[in-house]
Every structure is written in structure tokens, then in C-alpha cells.
Design a protein around this motif. Sequence first.
Motif, PDB file in Angstrom:
ATOM      1  N   GLY A  21      24.108 -12.136  80.597  1.00 31.89           N
ATOM      2  CA  GLY A  21      25.152 -11.704  81.529  1.00 31.89           C
ATOM      3  C   GLY A  21      24.780 -12.237  82.902  1.00 31.89           C
ATOM      4  O   GLY A  21      23.585 -12.369  83.218  1.00 31.89           O
ATOM      5  N   LEU A  22      25.771 -12.573  83.700  1.00 37.28           N
ATOM      6  CA  LEU A  22      25.484 -13.102  85.038  1.00 37.28           C
ATOM      7  C   LEU A  22      26.473 -12.479  86.030  1.00 37.28           C
ATOM      8  O   LEU A  22      27.681 -12.666  85.898  1.00 37.28           O
ATOM      9  CB  LEU A  22      25.619 -14.624  85.042  1.00 37.28           C
ATOM     10  N   ILE A  23      25.934 -11.730  86.977  1.00 39.51           N
ATOM     11  CA  ILE A  23      26.777 -11.045  87.963  1.00 39.51           C
ATOM     12  C   ILE A  23      26.587 -11.701  89.322  1.00 39.51           C
ATOM     13  O   ILE A  23      25.451 -11.868  89.789  1.00 39.51           O
ATOM     14  CB  ILE A  23      26.402  -9.545  88.051  1.00 39.51           C
ATOM     15  N   TYR A  24      27.689 -12.071  89.962  1.00 37.48           N
ATOM     16  CA  TYR A  24      27.642 -12.628  91.318  1.00 37.48           C
ATOM     17  C   TYR A  24      27.715 -11.468  92.308  1.00 37.48           C
ATOM     18  O   TYR A  24      28.715 -10.745  92.354  1.00 37.48           O
ATOM     19  CB  TYR A  24      28.797 -13.612  91.540  1.00 37.48           C
ATOM     20  N   ILE A  66      27.205  -1.877  92.356  1.00 35.25           N
ATOM     21  CA  ILE A  66      27.569  -2.263  90.982  1.00 35.25           C
ATOM     22  C   ILE A  66      26.742  -1.489  89.957  1.00 35.25           C
ATOM     23  O   ILE A  66      27.227  -1.135  88.884  1.00 35.25           O
ATOM     24  CB  ILE A  66      27.409  -3.796  90.822  1.00 35.25           C
ATOM     25  N   ARG A  67      25.494  -1.206  90.312  1.00 33.65           N
ATOM     26  CA  ARG A  67      24.612  -0.463  89.404  1.00 33.65           C
ATOM     27  C   ARG A  67      25.101   0.957  89.131  1.00 33.65           C
ATOM     28  O   ARG A  67      24.663   1.591  88.176  1.00 33.65           O
ATOM     29  CB  ARG A  67      23.226  -0.293  90.049  1.00 33.65           C
ATOM     30  N   ARG A  68      25.972   1.470  90.027  1.00 31.99           N
ATOM     31  CA  ARG A  68      26.290   2.905  89.967  1.00 31.99           C
ATOM     32  C   ARG A  68      27.175   3.296  88.801  1.00 31.99           C
ATOM     33  O   ARG A  68      27.353   4.467  88.527  1.00 31.99           O
ATOM     34  CB  ARG A  68      26.980   3.341  91.268  1.00 31.99           C
ATOM     35  N   ASP A 110      33.449  -8.255  92.734  1.00 31.75           N
ATOM     36  CA  ASP A 110      34.293  -7.045  92.771  1.00 31.75           C
ATOM     37  C   ASP A 110      34.237  -6.292  91.452  1.00 31.75           C
ATOM     38  O   ASP A 110      35.044  -5.390  91.215  1.00 31.75           O
ATOM     39  CB  ASP A 110      35.747  -7.409  93.106  1.00 31.75           C
ATOM     40  N   ILE A 111      33.294  -6.629  90.613  1.00 36.02           N
ATOM     41  CA  ILE A 111      33.165  -5.979  89.296  1.00 36.02           C
ATOM     42  C   ILE A 111      33.104  -4.456  89.421  1.00 36.02           C
ATOM     43  O   ILE A 111      32.445  -3.913  90.296  1.00 36.02           O
ATOM     44  CB  ILE A 111      31.891  -6.490  88.569  1.00 36.02           C
ATOM     45  N   HIS A 112      33.814  -3.796  88.539  1.00 36.00           N
ATOM     46  CA  HIS A 112      33.634  -2.356  88.355  1.00 36.00           C
ATOM     47  C   HIS A 112      33.996  -1.974  86.920  1.00 36.00           C
ATOM     48  O   HIS A 112      34.502  -2.785  86.159  1.00 36.00           O
ATOM     49  CB  HIS A 112      34.392  -1.526  89.390  1.00 36.00           C
TER      50      HIS A 112
END
Lengths: 487, 144
Positions: free
Chosen positions: A32-35, A44-46, A71-73
Motif C-alpha cells: 500500500g502507498l499513501i501520499y 490518516i492513522r486515526r 485526502d484519504i479517509h
Amino acid sequence: MPGEAFTGPLEKVGDCKYRIPKSYKPGMRVDGLIYADEVLIEQIRRDNAPDQVANVAFLPGIQKASLAMPDIHWGYGFPIGGVAAMDPAEGGVISPGGVGYDINCGVRAIRSDLTREDVQPRVEQIVTEFFTRVPCGVGEGGTVTFSPSEMRRVCLEGARYVVRRGHGWEEDLERTEAGGCIEGADPDAVSKRAYDRGKDQVGSLGAGNHFLEVQAVDEIFDERAAEALGVAKDSVTFMIHCGSRGFGHQVCDDYIKTMRGAARKYGFDLPDQQLCCAPVESEEGQQYLGAMRAAANYAWANRQLLMALVREALSRVFGKPAERLGLRLIYDVAHNIAKMETHTVDGRERLLCVHRKGATRAFPAGHAEVPRVYRDVGQPVIIPGDMGRYSFLLVGLPGAMEETFGSVCHGAGRAMSRTEATRRVSGEQVRRDLAAKGIVAMARSWKGLAEEYSGAYKDVAEVVQVVERAGLARRVCRLRPLGVVKG
Amino acid sequence: MGTFTVFDHTADIGLDVQGRSLEDLLETAARAVFDQMLEDWPDKVEVLDEVRAAAMPGLAGDTAELLVVWLQELLYRFETGRLVPMTFEFGGIGPGEVRATVGFGRFEPCRHRTRLAVKAVTYHGLDVHREPDGAWRARFILDV
């Protein structure tokens, strides 16, 4: 347990990149790769979103990595802000959960010759005119009812059909992703229920986070690109955020069922039922592609009709035809879609099925699919923020093609649940706070307005900065809201 | 009458529903979903209609699927007929099928205040089970 903070590995592997190694969960086919930057990654970890990034990595045929934008959620199945490209030649799959219920939810931005000075004294009148003309809110139908044969044409021709019926200009189509119509739509793959739900809703905004905004350009970052997009400091723009309404929701519902059966048939071991899928080349995969494209075309027709209403409303307010107000479409871009696109992987060009679930296409200058008017600067990328702060226009960069299958973020991304938002503010308070900033807001639902207040979202400026630092897209200008209509 | 609570989800709406029986669970789940959509409910029942929701073949034994198709059916009636389910008389819940006579009120956009448009009932984190004391419990997320 849904909603818990992510405690798995997030390894910093670049200036704005965090990796979830494929060793995190047995069954992950790629990393997985998160920008994100150091600040955003803590947000994002929350919630469960990083775990969903890892889950997407289980899908057969996935290439390079399961990607996530800043903007991932937490979504359902795929995270919101997720990008995944599958190679049909390697058994790659298509998943309705990777597109979402609101197929071709997207954003349309319109420029004008109007300035902030022209508009500021009339914002209340403009917003009232929009609110009166544009159907919005729960249970509201659209402005046009299509017969069954007309609905088939909407499915097949998208925005082209409504433009040719007089609801827009030919040049609007050049400035719409895919020309406002993806080829390969199959109206026969769409259920009667979807037609029932969709036939009265074309030309309606809906509710939730959908909106119509009046904005003024308050900062230019790239003069050359701004000129190409037709915006300048203090010029006024309009933004529409909407999708395929009940038509698309029903298509997704129908094919989630099909794909649950297909996933069992093909023996896929998936960590989340919502990731159900079928090989792109299978009968189920092709049927979904055909229906999904029909819904995508419906959404483009919907946003085209909404823009026609915006033009009518502004013509009435300013007493001039839309042409004389310079109300030209900047661009219309999808952010919930799966498309067959050619990308280079391991030095070889491949035709991939690119899922963008809350992610925007961002092709660079020179790409054949970028409209000719923008070919020298790159595809416009529209990134709405929240109704109290700002939104951004960007253009795609070559880095997006190299790293993210030509994709970037789609918005600010929520930072707070709707229930938490309504615990903190009331709709009336939000309207007063916006008024204090000079922003006129009208909404069908006070509670809905409270759920969408600025504090419920990440700061979109931080999100687009990450995208720029990562070399995926470049900021062109910032847009400040003057007025907003919510469902 | 069962109970429900909303649980936090970053973008959407999570619902925890409890009922004394499966019928009670289905009724309470319907009320919970429409409670997210409407601030004002219609005053009275105007239409009585038979509602039948059936799971896909192959998922007949899946109670969670039954809950999803039941709610999908009610959402469909709301979107196509502006009908709000208010009273429920269950005629039978068999493997993969639920039948009920539902009393619907009419939603009027100009009169009834609204809240959220529910796009769909998702399968993410979906769980329906019977507790040791015989009560039924469902947990699901709505896409809004």
C-alpha cells in the motif's frame, strides 16, 4: 472493528509517501502507498482507512501498489481517496466498490468575465436564484423527465445528448473528461429499477456533500496555466459537485450483488465483502463495465443540465446572455470511476482498469486525452475544499503518470464524522459564521449544513501541497467561496 | 419496539440496531435509516402496500443479505414514490425472503424538513446476528 485507529506499519519511503508493506497482511499482492506529509499522516492513522488500503492490495491483477491520496479517509471497501489499477491480462478485476455508489460523482468548474466587484453586491440574489432554480435536497426530482428511449440515449451519449438538445454549447464537451461520454456503455446492462430511480432526477443536485458554489480567485500560483484556464485574480468562478443520483446508486447496488456471487465463483478470498469483484474480461465484469459507463454518462448529462441552470440563473441576475458573461466551462472531471487506460508498468505499455474512488484524473501536458486548449499546460484538476475556506484548481504533471496512474486527490477529505460535527455546531450557527466571512449559504437541511461545516474537513491547502510536493499536479489558483447552495 | 444508535464513521453513517425478534429488527432498521433522512415525518399513513424483498439465489440463508434487500426495497419506494414507511405488519420471513404490509406516509419536500440522502446500505462491516438471549442485532454503514 470498524473505526479504530490504524496501528499497522506505515513506513516513510519518500518526501510525501508512506508504505504499508505487503507483509502486513497475508494475501496482499502489492504494497500500500499513501501520499501524505507528517501532519496528514497522523490524521490518516486515526481511522480505518490505511487498513482499507491494505485490503485493496488483495485484489487480483493489481499493479504496482494500492494507492491512496492525501485526502484519504475511511470509506466502505475501498478507502475514499483510493486508486487501484488492474491488468486484465493478468486476471485483473473490476470492483463496483472501487467506484462507489455515486458513479461518476465529479466536479465541474465554470469561469466568467465577472469580477468579485461585480458579484459581491449580488451574491444573495445569485444564491437565491440558484436555490430556486436548481433542484436540491433529499427526495427532490430533476428539471427534465426523460422517456425510456431518451434515457437510453442519455446512457449512450451522456452530456453530448443534452447539449444537442440545447442544454449547453459544443465547446462544453471538449472541456469535459472523455468528452462527457465514455464509449462502451450498455443500456441493456442497467436494471429497470435504475431507470425508475434515474428518470426524474437528471438535472438535480442531491444532498450530502454535493454543492453549488460561487467563488472568487484570490491567489494565482501559475500565471500561464491560469490564463489557459481563463481565470485571473478576482475573477469569479462557479463550481458544481454532483454525480449520477439514484441511477448510479442502483447500478452499484445491483452489481454488488452480482459481484458477490462472482467473487465466490472465481474463488477470490477477499477481506471485505464490499470489495467483491470479477475479472474485467469475465461476463460479469463486462456487464458491470457497460452499466457503470451508462451511469457515468448519466452523471455527465446531469452536471451539464445543472450548468445550463447556472447559466440561466446568472443571465437573469445580470440581464445578459451567458455568452456575454463569458460563462465557459473550465473542465468537468470524474472522481468516482473505473476506466480502461494505457499506462506504463515495468517499462511496458499496458491497458489497465484504473479505479478512482474519490480520486481525480490528472493527465499532464501533451497527453492525447487532454483537451487541445489545455494540451500545453496539462489537464485541469478541480479540488473542492470546504464551504468556509477555499478550493483549488491544479493541472496534472508527468509525475502522476509515472507514479499514480495519472491520479491525484479529489478534495479535502473528511476529518470528523457527521455526528461529531453536529455535536459541535448547529446549521444556524454555521450559516451565521459563514455570513460573518461574507459567504451566503442556503441549504435545504440545517443539519446537513452543520455536518458539512469547515471544521469537519481537513485543510485542503495541506492536501494539495502534498500533491504538488510529490510532483503529481501543480497548483494554478485558489478560489474563495462567496456563496454556497447545499442540498 | 427495538432501539438504534448511530456510531461514528468518518464520511458516512454507521447504525447499530437491536430488536427483540427478526421482525422487530427489520422494522427498527427501517426507522433508523429513514430517521437519518428526515427531520419531519409525514403525519399519517396514506398508502398500504405489500412489500416483498428477496435475496439473490445462493444468498437465501444469509440474514444480513435479507436486511440489505429489505432496506433497499424501502429506499427504492422512497425515491420513486416519495413513500415513507411508518407501520409494519410482517407476513412472513422465510429463507431469503421477507414479506410485509407496510403503511407509507407521503413525503412532501416543501413541507418536511430533511437531512441526508441515503445512497445505499453497504456491505462494509455488515453484521446481523442473534444474541444468546434471543434478541437480534445488526450493524451496518449507510453511504450518504
